[in-house]
Design a protein around this motif. Structure first.
Motif, PDB file in Angstrom:
ATOM      1  N   ASN B   7       0.832  -1.192   0.000  1.00  0.00           N
ATOM      2  CA  ASN B   7       0.000   0.000   0.000  1.00  0.00           C
ATOM      3  C   ASN B   7       0.865   1.240   0.000  1.00  0.00           C
ATOM      4  OD1 ASN B   7      -2.489  -1.344   0.086  1.00  0.00           O
ATOM      5  ND2 ASN B   7      -2.035  -1.891   2.216  1.00  0.00           N
ATOM      6  N   LYS B   8       1.880   1.219  -0.833  1.00  0.00           N
ATOM      7  CA  LYS B   8       2.879   2.268  -0.711  1.00  0.00           C
ATOM      8  C   LYS B   8       2.313   3.665  -1.012  1.00  0.00           C
ATOM      9  CE  LYS B   8       4.253   0.266  -4.928  1.00  0.00           C
ATOM     10  NZ  LYS B   8       5.157  -0.668  -5.523  1.00  0.00           N
ATOM     11  N   HIS B   9       1.377   3.754  -2.005  1.00  0.00           N
ATOM     12  CA  HIS B   9       0.963   5.131  -2.278  1.00  0.00           C
ATOM     13  C   HIS B   9      -0.044   5.670  -1.278  1.00  0.00           C
ATOM     14  CE1 HIS B   9      -0.305   2.371  -5.556  1.00  0.00           C
ATOM     15  NE2 HIS B   9      -1.477   2.638  -5.079  1.00  0.00           N
ATOM     16  N   THR B  10      -0.523   4.823  -0.388  1.00  0.00           N
ATOM     17  CA  THR B  10      -1.286   5.411   0.715  1.00  0.00           C
ATOM     18  C   THR B  10      -0.331   5.966   1.759  1.00  0.00           C
ATOM     19  OG1 THR B  10      -1.421   3.286   1.774  1.00  0.00           O
ATOM     20  CG2 THR B  10      -3.297   3.924   0.412  1.00  0.00           C
ATOM     21  N   PRO B  13       2.089   9.308  -0.904  1.00  0.00           N
ATOM     22  CA  PRO B  13       1.231   9.602  -2.065  1.00  0.00           C
ATOM     23  C   PRO B  13       2.028   9.903  -3.338  1.00  0.00           C
ATOM     24  CG  PRO B  13       0.573  10.877  -0.143  1.00  0.00           C
ATOM     25  CD  PRO B  13       1.832  10.177   0.225  1.00  0.00           C
ATOM     26  N   LYS B  16       3.157   7.184  -6.141  1.00  0.00           N
ATOM     27  CA  LYS B  16       2.295   6.765  -7.237  1.00  0.00           C
ATOM     28  C   LYS B  16       2.789   7.370  -8.553  1.00  0.00           C
ATOM     29  CE  LYS B  16      -2.556   7.243  -8.474  1.00  0.00           C
ATOM     30  NZ  LYS B  16      -3.769   7.934  -8.000  1.00  0.00           N
ATOM     31  N   TRP B  17       3.106   8.660  -8.503  1.00  0.00           N
ATOM     32  CA  TRP B  17       3.565   9.354  -9.717  1.00  0.00           C
ATOM     33  C   TRP B  17       4.940   8.858 -10.126  1.00  0.00           C
ATOM     34  CZ3 TRP B  17      -0.213  11.249 -12.197  1.00  0.00           C
ATOM     35  CH2 TRP B  17      -1.347  11.676 -11.490  1.00  0.00           C
ATOM     36  N   ILE B  20       4.403   5.591 -11.918  1.00  0.00           N
ATOM     37  CA  ILE B  20       3.901   5.798 -13.274  1.00  0.00           C
ATOM     38  C   ILE B  20       5.055   6.230 -14.176  1.00  0.00           C
ATOM     39  CG2 ILE B  20       2.423   7.262 -14.708  1.00  0.00           C
ATOM     40  CD1 ILE B  20       0.401   7.193 -12.375  1.00  0.00           C
TER      41      ILE B  20
END
Lengths: 252, 324
Positions: B7-10, B13, B16-17, B20
């Protein structure tokens, strides 16, 4: 008993760093002499000076005498190649030739001497492998690569390879340090067996091993020979304070 | 160590970018990498398309035919060119491989590292010399030298052997082989040096401790890497076969099935393409040259793939053992 090797005023250097200082020692025939001491004390260098392996490093230098059966191996006109045929060596890490079969590994040294006769080679392979208690384990796989064996088997193969050229002295540089306890025990038994007919000098980190296998023990510290005597005396009644500290584990 | 970020992008944040971005970069890299394959595929396609007329007209006779007559009968057969390529490459290996082996061993076994790197540098520099310069040097320096000082003596001594008899022009089969040998030495010796350098010292010590002389120690090093050495030789072969400019400048460019001697002129596959493509005035002629190119590409591809595989396999094997 006459000493097999007599070392007189041996000094050795790597570049400008002196790693052995004035070593004098007499190594007895058909006995096991253990060289102990902390890391970097010159044990391995000392061993490599006994068959002129030290000098294959381009920075290395040696002075002094090593008398082998009374002949100074550092004397003028002595060919190091001949010395190494008479004084064999086993290394810390098993180093069989991986591109050769087990059979060819054992006879590698003999082939250097020009022995080509299949019958005598066969006999040597069998005798050498039996001597190191490896024959029963590999007799059906003599054509397999030397690298296919386990570490302990590889090390016994290396001992067999060294013995195949019939040396008088066998130098062993921490031969068990890369091995598991069972393989180590096998090699220790082997060393005792070989001591009946060969003069063995073994470098070891493991003091229990020195106590178990050797007849004489030499303690090296910072490039100097601190104490040398029968193993029992060195371990039970060391004369030098440093020796006592080392064998009781106060430094190491 | 592999860590699982579930759940790394929780937690972070902005990650996440970053992820991508990572993926976009991965896709772009993969695209660029695949252009190589695409290029090779297109090249093969174009060559087959170009040679189609020739393939249809001559079929297998193109490879086995010994006549190359663009002027009158318009028959094309490439066997002499294939032979010329094979023989000059073989001469190049015969001369170049022993020298490369010597250079590789000198650098890894004999010369102290601190001087060796200078020689390594010079050897690798030789590989960077454009082949047309080798050709020029061959024409203006090597040919007169060989003609005046070497070939006449060879003929005087060994003239009774057919391959060393006949007229001497300077340029010719042997000269082409010698120039090619010089051109493959940098590549082959560099690969051999790398192979010998990764042989662990414990192997050298093992044989020295058994009472090996320096020469016997070196033999052990070579036998340790022998499959890689064969790969290096094949790599040199691939380079010799494909070489064009220098060869066409010194070989004499004469189309004949078999030369009268090593001093005679001959032709190779690559040389005829370079020389005749501009003179090819009709479709079948162009197609025949394309057909030669297709055969050449096929041969060099196979040889290069084979040699790379062998060298890689040995390097991996030896490194694996050294690590244990």
């Amino acid at each position: 008993m006459a000493p097999k090797l007599e070392v007189e005023d041996l000094n050795a250097w790597f570049g400008t760093k002196q790693v052995l200082k004035n070593i004098n020692i007499k190594i007895e025939e058909n006995a096991v002499t253990a060289i102990i001491g902390p890391s970097g004390c010159g044990k391995t260098t000392f061993l490599r000076c006994l068959n002129r392996m030290h000098e294959i490093n381009p920075d290395a230098r040696v002075s002094g005498k090593v008398l082998f059966n009374g002949l100074n191996i550092y004397g003028n006109g002595v060919d190091p190649v001949m010395i190494r045929k008479k004084i064999g060596m086993v290394f810390q890490k098993p180093n069989p030739f991986p591109m050769m079969s087990i059979y060819d590994n054992v006879v590698a040294g003999l082939k250097l001497n020009g022995v080509r006769d299949k019958k005598s080679l066969d006999a040597v392979v069998r005798r050498s492998l039996e001597l190191v208690n490896l024959w029963d384990e590999v007799k059906d796989d003599l054509n397999k690569s030397g690298a296919s064996l386990s570490g302990g088997q590889q090390q016994r193969l290396c001992i067999a390879r060294a013995l195949a050229v019939e040396p008088e002295v066998l130098l062993m540089d921490e031969p068990c340090s890369a091995l598991d306890p069972i393989s180590t025990a096998k090699i220790e038994v082997l060393i005792r067996k070989l001591a009946k007919t060969y003069t063995i000098v073994i470098v070891t980190h493991n003091m229990q091993q020195a106590a178990r296998v050797s007849d004489y023990t030499a303690f090296f510290y910072l490039g100097e020979l601190i104490e040398y005597g029968p193993t029992k005396q060195i371990f039970e009644n060391p004369k030098h304070e440093l020796t006592e500290k080392y064998i009781t584990g106060k430094f190491g | 160590m592999k860590v699982k970020y579930k759940n790394k992008h929780t937690v972070f944040p902005y990650l996440k970018w970053l992820i991508i971005g990572d993926n976009i970069f991965k896709i772009i890299s993969a695209l660029f990498a695949s252009t190589i394959l695409l290029l090779l595929g297109l090249m093969v396609y174009e060559l087959i398309k170009g040679s189609w007329l020739s393939i249809q007209t001559f079929g297998l006779d193109f490879i086995l035919g010994t006549k190359w007559d663009p002027a009158i009968s318009k028959v094309f057969g490439a066997l002499p060119l294939i032979l010329g390529t094979a023989v000059t490459s073989a001469i190049a290996l015969l001369i170049g491989v022993p020298i490369s082996l010597g250079v590789g061993l000198a650098l890894s076994e004999y010369i102290p590292k601190r001087y060796g790197f200078v020689i390594s540098f010079l050897v690798e520099l030789l590989a960077a010399v454009p082949s047309v310069i080798y050709g020029l040097w061959g024409m203006f320096v090597l040919i007169p030298f060989l003609r005046d000082y070497i070939y006449s003596h060879i003929r005087a001594l060994f003239g009774f052997i057919p391959i060393f008899s006949g007229p001497i022009y300077g340029g010719g089969v042997l000269t082409a082989g010698i120039v090619l040998a010089i051109m493959i030495i940098p590549t082959v010796s560099a690969v051999m040096r790398d192979l010998f350098m990764i042989v662990p010292n414990s192997q050298r010590e093992a044989i020295i401790a058994l009472g090996a002389t320096k020469l016997e120690t070196v033999k052990t090093v070579v036998s340790y890497t022998r499959s890689g050495v064969i790969g290096a030789i094949i790599l040199g072969l691939g380079r010799a076969i494909g070489e064009t400019m220098a060869v066409t400048m010194v070989i004499g460019n004469r189309f004949q099935v078999w030369p009268s001697s090593l001093f005679d002129a001959w032709y190779t596959m690559s040389a005829i393409i370079a020389n005749e493509l501009l003179e090819a005035t009709y479709d079948l002629y162009v197609s025949a040259l394309m057909n030669v190119a297709l055969a050449l590409l096929f041969i060099t591809l196979v040889i290069n793939i084979l040699s790379r595989l062998i060298v890689w396999r040995t390097l991996r094997l030896v490194r694996g053992i050294a690590k244990e």
